[in-house]
Design a protein around this motif. Structure first.
Motif, PDB file in Angstrom:
ATOM      1  N   ASP A  37      55.396  67.189 -42.511  1.00  0.00           N
ATOM      2  CA  ASP A  37      56.614  66.655 -43.126  1.00  0.00           C
ATOM      3  C   ASP A  37      56.386  65.188 -43.440  1.00  0.00           C
ATOM      4  O   ASP A  37      55.536  64.539 -42.841  1.00  0.00           O
ATOM      5  N   PHE A 235      62.863  64.894 -38.043  1.00  0.00           N
ATOM      6  CA  PHE A 235      63.681  66.090 -38.275  1.00  0.00           C
ATOM      7  C   PHE A 235      65.171  65.741 -38.235  1.00  0.00           C
ATOM      8  O   PHE A 235      65.941  66.153 -39.109  1.00  0.00           O
ATOM      9  N   VAL A 236      65.573  64.980 -37.220  1.00  0.00           N
ATOM     10  CA  VAL A 236      66.992  64.640 -37.066  1.00  0.00           C
ATOM     11  C   VAL A 236      67.477  63.800 -38.251  1.00  0.00           C
ATOM     12  O   VAL A 236      68.560  64.046 -38.805  1.00  0.00           O
ATOM     13  N   ARG A 238      66.229  63.600 -41.343  1.00  0.00           N
ATOM     14  CA  ARG A 238      66.292  64.413 -42.571  1.00  0.00           C
ATOM     15  C   ARG A 238      67.476  65.361 -42.533  1.00  0.00           C
ATOM     16  O   ARG A 238      68.122  65.619 -43.560  1.00  0.00           O
ATOM     17  N   LYS A 239      67.779  65.905 -41.364  1.00  0.00           N
ATOM     18  CA  LYS A 239      68.913  66.827 -41.224  1.00  0.00           C
ATOM     19  C   LYS A 239      70.216  66.122 -41.602  1.00  0.00           C
ATOM     20  O   LYS A 239      71.047  66.667 -42.344  1.00  0.00           O
ATOM     21  N   ASP A 242      70.253  65.290 -45.361  1.00  0.00           N
ATOM     22  CA  ASP A 242      70.521  66.492 -46.172  1.00  0.00           C
ATOM     23  C   ASP A 242      71.994  66.881 -46.121  1.00  0.00           C
ATOM     24  O   ASP A 242      72.574  67.311 -47.122  1.00  0.00           O
ATOM     25  N   GLU A 243      72.579  66.746 -44.930  1.00  0.00           N
ATOM     26  CA  GLU A 243      73.981  67.152 -44.771  1.00  0.00           C
ATOM     27  C   GLU A 243      74.931  66.176 -45.456  1.00  0.00           C
ATOM     28  O   GLU A 243      75.950  66.584 -46.016  1.00  0.00           O
TER      29      GLU A 243
END
Length: 262
Positions: A37, A235-236, A238-239, A242-243
């Motif tokens: 990623d 990850f957190v 990007r999450k 995205d949201e």
């Protein structure tokens, strides 16, 4: 609501190119085989109409050359050094950058000419991206408001564990080493700050949580070699991004010296 708060945010990808990847090195002198990623530099700019502050975060194990870069950022932006928060997310699966004289395994000066050249080119990419991101964040500042909260997150564990060791004489003694000590105390406080426009549109998030960002350390996901990753923090972030489209999320590490991912 504070009508005198102004906030802007921006990010740029700092994933190394395929050309550089074979000659870059990670922590513990690991070789990279691919990208799992993307890595980013992210910036949140905060001001009151007169004074400004910056949060500058890299998806790297350490923020590169802090003394030099803080001075250069301050000169360029006229923001005092004490108003600039300069940090790395401490992912263990990103190229090593910066001056590491006290880390023999990570000291680029001790590596081959090819590794030194690739590292130097990658560092230039990172720093150029940093300044572009700072400019974008500062130039996008708008009237804003902010709020924060604390909760508990149970993804970490104290990694100091005693083991019973039997020596060659059959005597048993205790040794302290890495492990998962479920019974030992650990801080699980998750702090989240949200910046939003006066209309309620999220601009940025700033998080703090105590855990080593090393879930992906030593992975062999790319043909037996390490795959580059922003790890848990990547990850957190990007999450959230995205949201909440258009927002920027920054992760910072709490006191995590003896705290590993569960």
């Amino acid at each position: 609501m504070n009508s005198h708060l102004f906030v802007g945010a921006a990010s740029l990808c700092i994933t190394p190119s395929e050309k550089l990847l074979p000659n870059l090195r990670g922590l513990r002198d690991c070789d990279f085989g691919g990208i799992l990623d993307d890595l980013f530099v992210r910036v949140i700019a905060i001001g009151d109409g007169e004074n400004k502050a910056l949060i500058v975060a890299f998806d790297l194990d350490k923020a590169p050359y802090p003394a030099e870069n803080l001075e250069n950022i301050s000169k360029k932006t006229k923001i005092p050094i004490e108003n600039i928060f300069f940090l790395g997310t401490h992912t263990h699966t990103a190229p090593v950058t910066g001056f590491r004289p006290e880390e023999k395994m990570n000291d680029v000066r001790l590596k081959s000419a090819e590794v030194q050249a690739a590292t130097s080119e990658y560092e230039k990419q990172v720093i150029d991206s940093m300044f572009k991101t700072i400019d974008e964040a500062v130039n996008s500042m708008i009237p804003a408001r902010m709020g924060y909260t604390n909760e508990k997150s149970f993804i970490n564990v104290n990694r100091n564990q005693f083991y019973e060791i039997k020596d060659e004489n059959g005597d048993i003694h205790q040794e302290l080493s890495l492990g998962m000590n479920i019974d030992a105390p650990v801080d699980r406080t998750l702090f989240v700050m949200r910046f939003e426009s006066l209309e309620g549109q999220p601009i940025a998030f700033f998080m703090n949580y105590p855990v080593h960002n090393c879930l992906m350390i030593g992975n062999d996901c790319c043909s037996g070699k390490v795959g580059i990753s922003g790890d848990i923090s990547g990850f957190v972030c990007r999450k959230l991004e995205d949201e909440f489209e258009g927002s920027i999320a920054i992760w910072s590490s709490g006191a995590a010296g003896d705290v590993n991912p569960l």
